[in-house]
Design an enzyme around this catalytic site. Structure first.
Site, PDB file in Angstrom:
ATOM      1  CG  ASP A   5       2.846   4.970  -6.529  1.00  0.00           C
ATOM      2  OD1 ASP A   5       1.814   4.389  -6.937  1.00  0.00           O
ATOM      3  OD2 ASP A   5       3.182   6.108  -6.917  1.00  0.00           O
ATOM      4  CB  THR A   7     -14.591   2.040   3.051  1.00  0.00           C
ATOM      5  OG1 THR A   7     -14.920   3.069   2.106  1.00  0.00           O
ATOM      6  CG2 THR A   7     -14.666   0.690   2.378  1.00  0.00           C
ATOM      7  CB  VAL A  47     -18.209  -1.341   0.453  1.00  0.00           C
ATOM      8  CG1 VAL A  47     -17.703  -1.996   1.737  1.00  0.00           C
ATOM      9  CG2 VAL A  47     -18.566  -2.405  -0.578  1.00  0.00           C
ATOM     10  CE1 TYR A  66     -12.877   2.813  -9.071  1.00  0.00           C
ATOM     11  CE2 TYR A  66     -15.229   3.041  -9.534  1.00  0.00           C
ATOM     12  CZ  TYR A  66     -14.194   2.486  -8.787  1.00  0.00           C
ATOM     13  OH  TYR A  66     -14.485   1.611  -7.770  1.00  0.00           O
ATOM     14  CE  LYS A  75     -12.341  -0.675  -9.437  1.00  0.00           C
ATOM     15  NZ  LYS A  75     -11.520  -1.655  -8.710  1.00  0.00           N
ATOM     16  CG  ASN A 131      -8.617  -4.140  -2.113  1.00  0.00           C
ATOM     17  OD1 ASN A 131      -9.845  -4.146  -2.158  1.00  0.00           O
ATOM     18  ND2 ASN A 131      -7.934  -3.215  -1.443  1.00  0.00           N
ATOM     19  CG  ASP A 155      -2.151   0.868   1.053  1.00  0.00           C
ATOM     20  OD1 ASP A 155      -3.253   0.305   1.021  1.00  0.00           O
ATOM     21  OD2 ASP A 155      -1.999   2.115   0.920  1.00  0.00           O
TER      22      ASP A 155
HETATM   23  N1  LIG Z   1     -15.965   1.032  -1.151  1.00  0.00           N
HETATM   24  C1  LIG Z   1     -16.826   0.816  -2.152  1.00  0.00           C
HETATM   25  O1  LIG Z   1     -18.004   1.160  -2.062  1.00  0.00           O
HETATM   26  C2  LIG Z   1     -16.384   0.084  -3.405  1.00  0.00           C
HETATM   27  C3  LIG Z   1     -17.339  -0.230  -4.358  1.00  0.00           C
HETATM   28  C4  LIG Z   1     -16.976  -0.909  -5.503  1.00  0.00           C
HETATM   29  C5  LIG Z   1     -15.654  -1.265  -5.697  1.00  0.00           C
HETATM   30  N2  LIG Z   1     -14.721  -0.938  -4.766  1.00  0.00           N
HETATM   31  C6  LIG Z   1     -13.337  -1.343  -5.037  1.00  0.00           C
HETATM   32  O2  LIG Z   1     -12.796  -2.012  -3.906  1.00  0.00           O
HETATM   33  C7  LIG Z   1     -11.395  -1.720  -3.811  1.00  0.00           C
HETATM   34  C8  LIG Z   1     -11.104  -1.146  -2.435  1.00  0.00           C
HETATM   35  O3  LIG Z   1     -11.876   0.036  -2.296  1.00  0.00           O
HETATM   36  P1  LIG Z   1     -11.985   0.821  -0.925  1.00  0.00           P
HETATM   37  O4  LIG Z   1     -13.301   1.473  -0.928  1.00  0.00           O
HETATM   38  O5  LIG Z   1     -11.572  -0.025   0.206  1.00  0.00           O
HETATM   39  O6  LIG Z   1     -10.885   1.960  -1.191  1.00  0.00           O
HETATM   40  P2  LIG Z   1     -10.021   2.810  -0.159  1.00  0.00           P
HETATM   41  O7  LIG Z   1      -9.713   4.081  -0.862  1.00  0.00           O
HETATM   42  O8  LIG Z   1     -10.684   2.871   1.165  1.00  0.00           O
HETATM   43  O9  LIG Z   1      -8.690   1.929  -0.025  1.00  0.00           O
HETATM   44  C9  LIG Z   1      -7.866   1.750  -1.141  1.00  0.00           C
HETATM   45  C10 LIG Z   1      -6.484   1.408  -0.651  1.00  0.00           C
HETATM   46  O10 LIG Z   1      -5.634   1.378  -1.795  1.00  0.00           O
HETATM   47  C11 LIG Z   1      -4.471   2.138  -1.516  1.00  0.00           C
HETATM   48  N3  LIG Z   1      -3.929   2.714  -2.738  1.00  0.00           N
HETATM   49  C12 LIG Z   1      -4.500   3.660  -3.518  1.00  0.00           C
HETATM   50  N4  LIG Z   1      -3.656   3.993  -4.503  1.00  0.00           N
HETATM   51  C13 LIG Z   1      -2.529   3.247  -4.338  1.00  0.00           C
HETATM   52  C14 LIG Z   1      -1.293   3.157  -5.031  1.00  0.00           C
HETATM   53  N5  LIG Z   1      -1.021   3.937  -6.095  1.00  0.00           N
HETATM   54  N6  LIG Z   1      -0.377   2.282  -4.585  1.00  0.00           N
HETATM   55  C15 LIG Z   1      -0.618   1.520  -3.505  1.00  0.00           C
HETATM   56  N7  LIG Z   1      -1.762   1.573  -2.797  1.00  0.00           N
HETATM   57  C16 LIG Z   1      -2.708   2.435  -3.220  1.00  0.00           C
HETATM   58  C17 LIG Z   1      -4.929   3.223  -0.550  1.00  0.00           C
HETATM   59  O11 LIG Z   1      -3.851   3.780   0.198  1.00  0.00           O
HETATM   60  C18 LIG Z   1      -5.926   2.471   0.317  1.00  0.00           C
HETATM   61  O12 LIG Z   1      -5.316   1.858   1.429  1.00  0.00           O
HETATM   62  C19 LIG Z   1     -11.074  -0.787  -4.961  1.00  0.00           C
HETATM   63  O13 LIG Z   1     -10.595  -1.524  -6.047  1.00  0.00           O
HETATM   64  C20 LIG Z   1     -12.420  -0.165  -5.288  1.00  0.00           C
HETATM   65  O14 LIG Z   1     -12.485   0.288  -6.615  1.00  0.00           O
HETATM   66  C21 LIG Z   1     -15.048  -0.261  -3.628  1.00  0.00           C
END
Ligand SMILES: NC(=O)c1ccc[n+]([C@@H]2O[C@H](COP(=O)([O-])OP(=O)(O)OC[C@H]3O[C@@H](n4cnc5c(N)ncnc54)[C@H](O)[C@@H]3O)[C@@H](O)[C@H]2O)c1
Length: 248
Positions: free
Chosen positions: A64, A190, A188, A155, A159, A90, A41
């Site tokens: 990164d 979060t 979700v 985005y 996806k 993820n 991360d």
């Molecule tokens: N939360 C939702 O409602 C939702 C819905 C559909 C899909 N998703 C997908 O689920 C996954 C997780 O989403 P989330 O809501 O937990 O996101 P989030 O933003 O809470 O967490 C994402 C994590 O990825 C890390 N990250 C981002 N860019 C990065 C990079 N360049 N290098 C390394 N790490 C990096 C961030 O630091 C963070 O810890 C994603 O792929 C998102 O598209 C989430």
């Protein structure tokens, strides 16, 4: 999470974007199964905090993921003493953008943070999986493109592509005993989603569109991911599993 998958104990699991949100729930869920989890991360502080709160068996690597050379080096270093059995792709970033404001550079940036690293992380773990004749890869998609999310065309495109990537990898890797599936979360709850997007209007939209009138939590997505990684899912590959409380 009450289910126990005994085959996951001692397995090596890689999770990208595991420091917060859904990724952190996935890291914690595998850790609770006795797996050894390494998560990659960009947020080093959050990663260190999560790893130390979980203790032995959880390792945070600051990376990164848009730097593909650094990704390859980090995965090689982490596999020097043995490969990963499971990869969860993820990490993602769902910032909104108006169609007319997207420049070529911004488009590439969105593909880099949402799509490209999923392929290269898979490429990095495949040799060791092939050598053992088994492995599980779970790619995180989104219902975004299925329910018509607006103001995020790059985005949404990334996806949608992840489902294609899943199919391509599943076909290529099936003969080696490696399974590849895709999970599509709905909305979700979060910390980031709640903080950035959860207005009273969105709450109303979510509850109106979902069959179930409860929010999907990060742990709900993690439960699906862990099951897909386990031997219980030994006949499941090339599939898209939706965890959205019945929205799409
Ligand atoms: N939360 C939702 O409602 C939702 C819905 C559909 C899909 N998703 C997908 O689920 C996954 C997780 O989403 P989330 O809501 O937990 O996101 P989030 O933003 O809470 O967490 C994402 C994590 O990825 C890390 N990250 C981002 N860019 C990065 C990079 N360049 N290098 C390394 N790490 C990096 C961030 O630091 C963070 O810890 C994603 O792929 C998102 O598209 C989430």
């Amino acid at each position: 999470m009450t289910a126990r998958y005994s085959d996951l104990a001692g397995r090596r699991v890689a999770v990208t974007g595991g420091a917060s949100g859904i990724g952190a729930a996935i890291v914690a869920a595998f850790h609770a199964q006795g797996a050894r989890v390494t998560f990659f991360d960009i947020d080093a502080a959050a990663g260190t905090m999560l790893a130390s709160s979980l203790g032995d068996g959880a390792r945070s690597v600051a990376l990164d993921l848009t730097d593909l050379t650094a990704l390859q080096a980090a995965f090689a270093a982490e596999q020097a003493d043995g490969g990963f059995d499971v990869l969860v792709n993820n990490a993602g970033h769902d910032d909104r953008h108006r169609l007319e404001d997207v420049t070529p550079a911004y488009w590439r940036d969105r593909m880099a943070v949402n799509l490209d690293h999923q392929f290269f992380a898979a490429q990095a773990v495949i040799p060791a999986m092939r050598a053992t004749g088994r492995g599980a890869i779970v790619n995180m998609g989104s219902i975004a493109w299925r329910v018509g999310l607006t103001d995020a065309p790059a985005y949404v495109t990334a996806k949608a592509a992840i489902e294609g990537l899943t199919g391509a990898l599943a076909r290529d890797l099936g003969p080696d005993g490696i399974r590849v599936n895709c999970v599509l979360p709905g909305f979700v709850r979060t910390p980031r989603q709640t903080e950035k997007w959860l207005t009273p209007e969105l709450r109303e939209t979510v509850m109106r569109n979902q069959c179930l009138k409860r929010f999907t939590e990060p742990e709900d997505v993690a439960a699906m991911v862990v099951m897909l990684a386990s031997e219980e899912a030994r006949a499941i590959t090339n599939q898209t599993l939706v965890v959205d409380a019945g929205w799409s």
